[in-house]
Enzyme design. Structure first.
Site, PDB file in Angstrom:
ATOM      1  N   ARG A 190       2.981  -9.975  10.346  1.00  0.00           N
ATOM      2  CA  ARG A 190       4.299  -9.170  10.405  1.00  0.00           C
ATOM      3  C   ARG A 190       5.297 -10.441   9.897  1.00  0.00           C
ATOM      4  O   ARG A 190       6.309  -9.913   9.793  1.00  0.00           O
ATOM      5  CB  ARG A 190       4.527  -8.988  11.967  1.00  0.00           C
ATOM      6  CG  ARG A 190       3.513  -7.856  12.661  1.00  0.00           C
ATOM      7  CD  ARG A 190       3.282  -6.722  11.661  1.00  0.00           C
ATOM      8  NE  ARG A 190       1.892  -7.158  11.246  1.00  0.00           N
ATOM      9  CZ  ARG A 190       1.736  -6.335   9.890  1.00  0.00           C
ATOM     10  NH1 ARG A 190       2.511  -5.247   9.394  1.00  0.00           N
ATOM     11  NH2 ARG A 190       0.401  -6.313   9.565  1.00  0.00           N
ATOM     12  N   LYS A 206       0.716  -1.403   0.050  1.00  0.00           N
ATOM     13  CA  LYS A 206       0.056  -0.066  -0.029  1.00  0.00           C
ATOM     14  C   LYS A 206       0.781   1.203   0.016  1.00  0.00           C
ATOM     15  O   LYS A 206       0.331   2.402  -0.622  1.00  0.00           O
ATOM     16  CB  LYS A 206      -0.921   0.137   1.206  1.00  0.00           C
ATOM     17  CG  LYS A 206      -0.386   0.099   2.530  1.00  0.00           C
ATOM     18  CD  LYS A 206      -1.595   0.223   3.833  1.00  0.00           C
ATOM     19  CE  LYS A 206      -0.867   0.072   4.875  1.00  0.00           C
ATOM     20  NZ  LYS A 206      -0.378   1.348   5.433  1.00  0.00           N
ATOM     21  N   THR A 207       2.068   1.286   0.756  1.00  0.00           N
ATOM     22  CA  THR A 207       2.885   2.251   0.586  1.00  0.00           C
ATOM     23  C   THR A 207       3.386   2.569  -0.679  1.00  0.00           C
ATOM     24  O   THR A 207       3.381   4.086  -1.269  1.00  0.00           O
ATOM     25  CB  THR A 207       4.126   2.170   1.862  1.00  0.00           C
ATOM     26  OG1 THR A 207       3.524   1.909   2.748  1.00  0.00           O
ATOM     27  CG2 THR A 207       4.900   3.558   1.669  1.00  0.00           C
ATOM     28  N   ASP A 230      -3.446   7.564   5.121  1.00  0.00           N
ATOM     29  CA  ASP A 230      -3.030   6.160   5.451  1.00  0.00           C
ATOM     30  C   ASP A 230      -3.856   5.779   6.580  1.00  0.00           C
ATOM     31  O   ASP A 230      -4.010   6.384   7.388  1.00  0.00           O
ATOM     32  CB  ASP A 230      -1.644   6.098   5.332  1.00  0.00           C
ATOM     33  CG  ASP A 230      -0.901   4.732   5.248  1.00  0.00           C
ATOM     34  OD1 ASP A 230      -1.673   3.836   4.858  1.00  0.00           O
ATOM     35  OD2 ASP A 230       0.190   4.510   5.307  1.00  0.00           O
ATOM     36  N   GLU A 231      -3.896   4.220   6.708  1.00  0.00           N
ATOM     37  CA  GLU A 231      -4.469   3.508   7.882  1.00  0.00           C
ATOM     38  C   GLU A 231      -5.426   4.316   8.468  1.00  0.00           C
ATOM     39  O   GLU A 231      -5.835   4.464   9.612  1.00  0.00           O
ATOM     40  CB  GLU A 231      -3.225   3.847   8.893  1.00  0.00           C
ATOM     41  CG  GLU A 231      -2.164   3.369   8.899  1.00  0.00           C
ATOM     42  CD  GLU A 231      -2.083   1.787   8.631  1.00  0.00           C
ATOM     43  OE1 GLU A 231      -2.892   1.132   8.590  1.00  0.00           O
ATOM     44  OE2 GLU A 231      -0.657   1.073   8.766  1.00  0.00           O
ATOM     45  N   GLN A 251      -7.565  -4.909  10.065  1.00  0.00           N
ATOM     46  CA  GLN A 251      -6.193  -4.359  10.922  1.00  0.00           C
ATOM     47  C   GLN A 251      -6.498  -3.077  11.950  1.00  0.00           C
ATOM     48  O   GLN A 251      -5.563  -2.488  12.307  1.00  0.00           O
ATOM     49  CB  GLN A 251      -4.965  -3.957  10.217  1.00  0.00           C
ATOM     50  CG  GLN A 251      -4.328  -5.185   9.422  1.00  0.00           C
ATOM     51  CD  GLN A 251      -2.960  -4.800   8.645  1.00  0.00           C
ATOM     52  OE1 GLN A 251      -2.115  -4.667   9.060  1.00  0.00           O
ATOM     53  NE2 GLN A 251      -3.290  -4.730   7.169  1.00  0.00           N
TER      54      GLN A 251
END
Length: 752
Positions: free
Chosen positions: A615, A36-37, A233-234, A264
């Site tokens: 992770r 996504k980044t 973002d997020e 998340q």
């Protein structure tokens, strides 16, 4: 621009869609590790390449680390695309979009415009420690005993009120109990206290920015014209006040791109509202939705396990993560006797993985609560394994560091009473508690801030002349340093401060701790040097803002020492490791006991497990124990319900006990033995000193005839002697020197 250009290089189809969509609302549902980044940075670079001025683009991230990473990527990308035109891009901030956290962006807005709300632009930002001290003072003032209501509890309530953008007056309308009446009284006094100190807490940074936009429309219009293209973002972790900030900015041009993953969303305890992302398309009915489902981080084994855990949550947008990394080890579930063995086994596994070529820096132990860290830390110390705890005592919260920062806060804003009280006797000036009480009574009667009272100390009756002289010297010291602050950068100013008050002598008391305290102050100075290129006022303000807004996770990537990372699950989002170990996977631990009777909290616990699992790049190990010491008593908790969801096809079970039912597959051990079948590959590793064998062989009655001293033969290990028999387990010392433990009922042993 063609798809072969660098901005479109290395993007999959959904990512390209996200990059090409430049106007109107856009929702990107981006699974863990889905790039996504990359999609966001390429999208911003594409906007700039299409002719959008960089200053018209705002990118909001949840960590400073993420903002820095995006800036770096965009610089590199546009340098490649534009050649020499962008050769010196990094040195011209006007050529970069504004990128940062909600708090840093709002602090920037308020530094420029908070005076339009009647506030002083030299405000300081209070951290948790400052807030707690202020609340403790307030509880004393309004005569509420700490035994009745603790400062931390009050701050927890205040945080929730502010996340919902509630004022004390609005909070008062929700009061239903005497305790909440006290909380709201403390909230109102706390707000007055902050104003008197010209201070804002973290929540205020966003709330005051929202209030500014509401109450001063021309300021909102200016920022709407400035930031016409918004990227958040997020988005699943935004709270109500952050939602209001974004909504107000986006109202005019509606070029709003939000990116996130409902699976998340793990910060409800901080006020995060998952509805912001789940209901985005209700609010923006013309929004395009794009799903990023290809994972670039983990193996398919790990993704299948994580997807099985999260699938049990209702009300989530359907998506299935997939990876081209089809091969990899299974997810290991380790059952251990107790929490000490759990910690020891985790550390041994980290050590073993290091020998296999995985640095400790690329390994992490995750746990649900901070209290679990102690045993992992002790295990690291016993085995001599380097480690770092993220979220322990933060550097900027250390006493000597806070003392220096308090001085700088007072130089910027002498009405910061909390900081003023902190430094009044640092180093010691013999201004005692009795004197302070007299000053505070006097300034309360006169209705003056503490600083004004100190400046007028010679008028206060009952204070000895010698003490008045010491107070006057302190006031003069602050005034001289304030003058110096007008011409010196923050590093030079602090150097002068340290020399003037002789803090080195105060800290270095010929002990190892004193030496370390002074080294911490030197480390603080090294952080300041990067602000030397700014004007004196901006140098001081910018440094203090960074300190206030930095997080421990931001600093994690800066560490160079090879050490095992220990951290809570809540801190791990946005990070990745080759090997992830999650401890305490038991009912009441994870999921946490507080969530067991609340469906919404239980869903969040499940999302937290999903975040922890994703992770991992290649190796994922989950631990649970048969018994655990909790709150002073030993308890036996059932394995976490999340473990029940793991598919057998991607899971390998291990135990330190051959008698454990968990160590067997879905069939019982007796059924397996009766069929002459094999144990699944749930073998225990050598260092657990237990051997699970794949063949049965003992005839009925063998257990009764096998005693200490009996000579036996094993097809793999050869001949040996029984050294102990306990229940259905036998210990054998083989002639080869190896010592092994077997389950008698299934071990292929022959009595000689």
């Amino acid at each position: 621009m063609s798809a072969s250009d660098p901005i479109f290089a290395n993007l999959n189809k959904p990512q390209k869609q996200a990059v090409e969509h430049t106007t109107g609302p856009l929702l990107i549902l981006a699974g863990a590790g889905s790039g996504k980044t990359r999609a966001l940075t390429h999208r911003i670079a594409h906007l700039i390449h299409q002719g959008v001025p960089p200053w018209q683009i705002l990118a909001v991230t949840f960590t400073n680390k993420a903002a820095k990473e995006m800036k770096s990527r965009i610089e590199n990308m546009l340098h490649i695309t534009e050649g020499e035109d962008y050769a010196n891009w990094g040195s011209h901030s006007a050529k970069l979009p504004v990128m940062g956290t909600f708090h840093s962006i709002c602090a920037r807005v308020l530094r420029r415009d908070i005076d339009k709300l009647g506030r002083d632009r030299s405000f300081v930002i209070y951290d948790q420690d400052d807030q707690e001290k202020l609340v403790k003072n307030i509880l004393k003032e309004i005569h509420i005993e700490e035994s009745e209501l603790k400062a931390r509890a009050v701050l927890g309530y205040i945080g929730r009120f502010k996340c919902e953008a509630l004022t004390p007056v609005e909070a008062q309308k929700q009061v239903t109990t005497p305790r909440m009446e006290q909380v709201v009284r403390a909230f109102a006094a706390y707000e007055k206290g902050l104003r008197a100190c010209n201070a804002l807490d973290f929540d205020d940074l966003i709330l005051e920015a929202v209030r500014l936009f509401h109450e001063v429309p021309e300021v909102l219009d200016r920022y709407q014209e400035t930031w016409r293209f918004l990227n958040v973002d997020e988005y699943q972790d935004t709270n109500h006040s952050q939602y209001l900030f974004v909504t107000l900015l986006a109202r005019k041009y509606r070029n709003l791109c939000v990116i996130g993953d409902p699976d998340q969303s793990i910060y409800a305890f901080r006020g995060a509202d998952i509805r912001n992302i789940l209901e985005f398309q209700k609010e923006y009915r013309d929004a395009l939705e794009i799903k990023l489902e290809q994972n670039y981080r983990s193996t398919q084994m790990i993704l299948s396990a994580a997807d099985a855990v999260i699938a049990a949550n209702p009300r989530r947008p359907e998506k299935t993560m997939w990876s081209e990394r089809k091969e990899g080890p299974k997810v290991t579930v380790n059952e251990m006797r107790d929490e000490k063995l759990e910690a020891e086994e985790a550390v041994k596994q980290a050590e073993a993985k290091k020998k296999e070529g995985i640095p400790l820096n690329d390994q992490v132990v995750l746990y649900r609560t901070n209290a679990q860290s102690r045993l992992f830390e002790e295990a690291c110390m016993r085995l001599g394994l380097p480690y770092r705890i993220v979220g322990g005592v933060k550097f900027y919260m250390r006493r000597e560091v806070k003392d220096v920062l308090a001085y700088l806060h007072v130089l910027l804003n002498p009405h910061d009473t909390i900081s003023l009280l902190r430094i009044l006797n640092v180093p010691a000036r013999k201004i005692g508690e009795t004197t302070l009480e007299k000053i505070q009574v006097w300034n309360a009667t006169a209705g003056l801030p503490l600083w004004d009272a100190l400046c007028s100390a010679d008028k206060i009756e009952g204070i000895a002349e010698a003490t008045k002289g010491r107070i006057a010297s302190f006031v003069e010291l602050i005034r001289e340093l304030q003058k110096a602050a007008q011409t010196l950068t923050v590093s030079d100013l602090t150097t002068r401060l340290l020399r003037t008050v002789d803090l080195e002598k105060w800290l270095r008391d010929d002990t190892e701790e004193g030496e370390e305290r002074w080294q911490n102050v030197q480390e603080l100075l090294s952080v300041m040097y990067k602000y030397d290129g700014l004007t004196p006022e901006n140098s001081l303000v910018s440094f203090l803002e960074e300190v206030a807004l930095v997080s421990e996770v931001d600093k994690l990537s800066d560490t160079k020492d090879d050490a095992l990372t220990l951290m809570t699950l809540h801190l791990c989002k946005g990070l990745e490791f080759e090997h992830v170990m999650i401890g305490g996977c038991e009912e009441g631990i994870f999921p946490h006991a507080s969530s067991l009777f609340d469906p919404a909290q239980l869903e969040e616990e499940r999302r937290l497990m999903y975040v922890g699992m994703t992770r991992a790049k290649t190796h994922l190990t989950l631990f649970f124990t048969r018994s655990r010491m909790l709150w002073g008593e030993t308890r036996s908790n059932a394995p976490s319900r999340f473990l029940d969801d793991l598919p057998d096809a991607v899971t390998e079970r291990r135990s330190d006990s051959v008698l454990s039912a968990f160590a067997w597959a879905s069939e019982s051990g007796e059924q397996k033995a009766a069929k002459g079948g094999k144990l699944e590959p749930y073998r225990q590793e050598e260092h657990l000193n237990v051997e699970f064998n794949q063949d049965t062989g003992l005839e009925d009655g063998t257990q009764e005839t096998m005693t200490e001293g009996t000579r036996v033969e094993h097809p793999t290990f050869g001949q040996g002697e029984v050294t102990a028999v306990r229940g259905g387990v036998v210990e054998i010392q083989f002639d080869s020197g190896q010592k092994k433990i077997f389950a008698i009922s299934i071990a292929p042993l022959k009595i000689l």
